[in-house]
Design an enzyme around this catalytic site. Structure first.
Site, PDB file in Angstrom:
ATOM      1  N   ASP A 435       0.824  -1.210   0.000  1.00 45.21           N
ATOM      2  CA  ASP A 435       0.000   0.000   0.000  1.00 45.21           C
ATOM      3  C   ASP A 435       0.859   1.261   0.000  1.00 45.21           C
ATOM      4  O   ASP A 435       2.074   1.214   0.261  1.00 45.21           O
ATOM      5  CB  ASP A 435      -0.928  -0.022   1.222  1.00 45.21           C
ATOM      6  CG  ASP A 435      -2.294   0.578   0.934  1.00 45.21           C
ATOM      7  OD1 ASP A 435      -2.402   1.385  -0.010  1.00 45.21           O
ATOM      8  OD2 ASP A 435      -3.260   0.242   1.657  1.00 45.21           O
ATOM      9  N   ASP A 492     -10.561   1.683  -3.519  1.00 47.71           N
ATOM     10  CA  ASP A 492     -10.990   1.301  -2.173  1.00 47.71           C
ATOM     11  C   ASP A 492     -12.507   1.165  -2.082  1.00 47.71           C
ATOM     12  O   ASP A 492     -13.021   0.720  -1.048  1.00 47.71           O
ATOM     13  CB  ASP A 492     -10.518   2.334  -1.149  1.00 47.71           C
ATOM     14  CG  ASP A 492      -9.085   2.099  -0.692  1.00 47.71           C
ATOM     15  OD1 ASP A 492      -8.546   1.005  -0.954  1.00 47.71           O
ATOM     16  OD2 ASP A 492      -8.500   3.010  -0.074  1.00 47.71           O
TER      17      ASP A 492
END
Length: 688
Positions: A435, A492
């Protein structure tokens, strides 16, 4: 005297032309030219007239337009010497090495050498520029080889977006002046990732000419699309202004990859999809495994008994890879602490991760782990020991409660490699969700070079570990990061309605095999919307499928539906993960539809998403594309049992398969039953 060269493959011809002693420019890039084409005449025919208000000679749009030649637009190179004085070389062509599908050359003046590389590979035009200098200079801008925009192009489409709203297409008509997009936040960006499409009037998914461009750089980048006063147009891509820090003797652009198509947007998209599949496949687990990610089930709360139960249910639903997300390291109970402390938290995992990883493997799943190595919290042992490892000043504002490590420092990379290597060696870990949740405080090409070095070292030490590029979802997706990763987390947002559109537009560049798409919770955590399991499942099944919810919340009917869709995905994944995604031109703006066509053309599946309520009362026919017009196809509804009670008409496709020609399916289309918004029809087709 004009020098000319040509590059050819089955799809396109590229012609380069250089005035005597000068830099070459691309005189033609498009559909294949006849072998008898006189290249000198072709180049000479493009010379612009001179009229009032112009210089006495018109500077060409070369691969690096030069200010000193009185080029009337943005130059391809801006640099200054150690004293801050502007340097404007007039580069003379030197060595040239050319072949049927490649062109490499140098040009120089006064200790400054420009290096050019253009290649035709896999139906793509791949180009790159570099600059070498005998004395240190400050480089403000170096464009990748500059492309003239074909005169027949009437518009440019680039990509915008935001967190949980990635890959929004923006069309711009050409007009005098500059259209500038610059990502100055140190990654490809949700806001303007480095992609662009040049199109001709009336271009659709299936028809018209397209030139697709992708700049392969996961740092800050800049795009300049300019219409000159004389009507000519150019487009430039390069690193963001200020990416090259200080005085340097060598810099290079990233690769600029172009795809030409005479068959609409899909023609260019298919070539980019195939390229990225081939690029990422060597280290990607095959067949592609169904993911389960525990983030939206437990967040930071890691309890072994709970995770055991979740893993059992995920495996029973069909998951083949379990990804333990954030919260396993340091004292990571929220997002304010422990980034940088890549050691297993003994409070949550007293025996390490190996016992749980083995438990997951015994359930038939591989084990994966979330990491965010480029970042640090001030509340961490790493920052307390090494505040000097921070990228940028200590008084900078935080982002998501975190800061960035300076990967240009070898000591930082050595530390991160050592810690990650130890974690990967401690348990059977096959996958990292990598990430990148905060923006950089500055544009810095050295940061990307450091990231590449770290990823290369990890791949060398752990060649079977697959890595996903995630950056608050789709904030770092480009051909550069995909040269070292095998999957992307597109967004997301697990809201299936939002995902339907995001996936559809991202398919202009990305194949299904690398595009993660997960079935989210019943109530979406980012939108609050409640959507039916069937719709959530089928949207995830369009790409690399996974689950990201607490499976314990599922009703028996929801679990049964998810198992059924997952089984269908597994049954068809071998051919579908190699298929071409063809976006369909729906006559109904409420419908978002695509076909996935096997590379041998023997079969296809069509996903027809009803994203909103249609204006008309009954569905319009949906025209397919990419089929053999002379062939006959059997088409059938996969999920006819999900027809609404409001669909009351007698339609043959409700009862069984139909046999239609490719011509009929492409010219008239397929008429499907009525559906509610937030639902999906799935149609399978086989060539007879």
């Amino acid at each position: 005297m004009m020098q000319t060269w040509r590059l050819d493959d089955e799809i396109q011809t590229v012609v380069l032309a250089a005035p005597e002693g000068g830099l070459p420019g691309i005189a033609y890039w498009g559909a294949p030219l006849p072998a008898s084409e006189d290249l000198a005449t072709l180049a000479a025919a493009q010379v612009v007239d001179v009229s009032g208000g112009m210089m006495d000679a018109t500077a060409p749009i070369s691969v690096c337009p030069e200010a000193r030649r009185a080029f009337p637009g943005q130059p391809g190179l801006r640099l200054s010497d150690a004293q801050g004085r502007a340097v404007t070389p007039c580069l003379a062509l030197g060595t040239v090495e050319a072949g049927p599908d490649r062109f490499e050359a140098t040009a120089s003046e006064g200790g400054i050498t420009y290096q050019l590389s253009l290649h035709l590979r896999e139906g793509l035009l791949v180009s790159k520029a570099a600059l070498e200098m005998d004395a240190p200079h400050r480089v403000e801008w170096l464009a990748a080889p500059v492309l003239p925009v074909p005169a027949q192009s009437d518009g440019l489409t680039d990509v915008s977006g935001r967190w949980i709203g990635e890959f929004q297409l923006q069309r711009h008509d050409w007009r005098p002046g500059i259209h500038l997009r610059e990502a100055r936040q140190g990654r490809s960006g949700h806001e303007h990732p480095p992609f662009a499409l040049l199109t001709t009037p009336g271009t659709t998914n299936a028809a018209g000419e397209v030139w697709a461009l992708a700049y392969g750089w996961p740092g800050g980048h800049r795009m300049v699309a300019e219409e000159l006063p004389d009507g000519r147009r150019q487009i430039q891509f390069g690193h963001a202004t200020g990416a090259y820090d200080g005085l340097v003797t060598r810099v290079e652009s990233a690769e600029l990859t172009g795809a030409y198509s005479a068959a609409g947007l899909n023609g260019a998209a298919v070539r980019l999809q195939r390229h990225l599949r081939a690029l990422t496949a060597p280290r990607a687990r095959q067949p592609r495994p169904v993911h389960y990610n525990c983030w939206e089930a437990v967040y930071f709360d890691h309890d072994r008994a709970v995770l055991d139960e979740i893993a059992e249910q995920a495996a029973e639903l069909g998951a083949e890879r379990f990804v333990l997300d954030d919260g396993w390291f340091g004292r990571r109970d929220d997002d304010t602490t422990s980034l940088g402390d890549w050691e297993i938290d003994p409070r949550k995992w007293p025996d390490g991760l190996a016992p749980f990883a083995e438990y997951v493997r015994d359930l038939g799943m591989g084990f994966g782990l979330w990491v965010e190595p480029e970042m640090v919290n001030f509340d961490s042992a790493l920052y307390r020991a090494h505040p000097d490892w921070l990228l940028g000043p200590a008084d900078q504002p935080p982002g998501r409660q975190q800061y960035v490590l300076d990967l240009a420092q070898e000591a930082v990379r050595d530390h991160l490699f050592k810690r990650l290597d130890a974690v990967l060696s401690s348990a059977p870990i096959e996958y990292l969700k990598w990430d990148h949740n905060r923006l950089l405080p500055m544009v810095d090409a050295a940061q990307v070079a450091g990231l590449y070095d770290l990823l290369d070292r990890l791949h060398a030490a752990h060649p079977t570990v697959e890595i996903e590029s995630c950056a608050s979802g789709g904030g770092r997706i480009d051909l550069g990061i995909l040269s070292r990763t095998q999957r992307v987390w597109l967004s997301d947002s697990n809201d299936a309605l939002e995902r339907l559109r995001i996936q559809h537009d991202a398919a202009l560049f990305l194949p299904a095999a690398i595009t993660g798409s997960h079935v989210g919770p019943r109530t979406c955590h980012t939108s609050g919307r409640v959507l039916d399991m069937s719709f959530r499942g089928w949207v995830a099944a369009q790409r690399h499928m996974g689950f990201e919810m607490d499976p314990r919340e599922l009703t028996e009917d929801e679990a049964a539906t998810l198992r059924e869709i997952t089984l269908w995905w597994k049954t068809n994944r071998d051919w579908r993960m190699q298929a071409d995604i063809l976006r369909l031109d729906s006559r109904d703006p409420a419908v978002i539809a695509e076909a996935q066509l096997a590379q041998d053309g023997s079969r296809f599946v069509v996903f027809v998403g009803q994203a909103a309520t249609s204006a008309q009362i009954a569905p319009r026919p949906l025209a397919l594309c990419g089929l053999d017009p002379e062939a006959m196809y059997e088409v059938d509804l996969v999920n006819r049992d999900q027809a609404s009670h409001l669909s009351r008409g007698a339609m043959p496709i409700k009862d069984g398969p139909l046999t239609l020609s490719g011509q009929a399916l492409m010219r008239h289309g397929l008429t499907l039953p009525w559906r509610f918004p937030g639902t999906m029809w799935v149609v399978e087709g086989r060539r007879l």
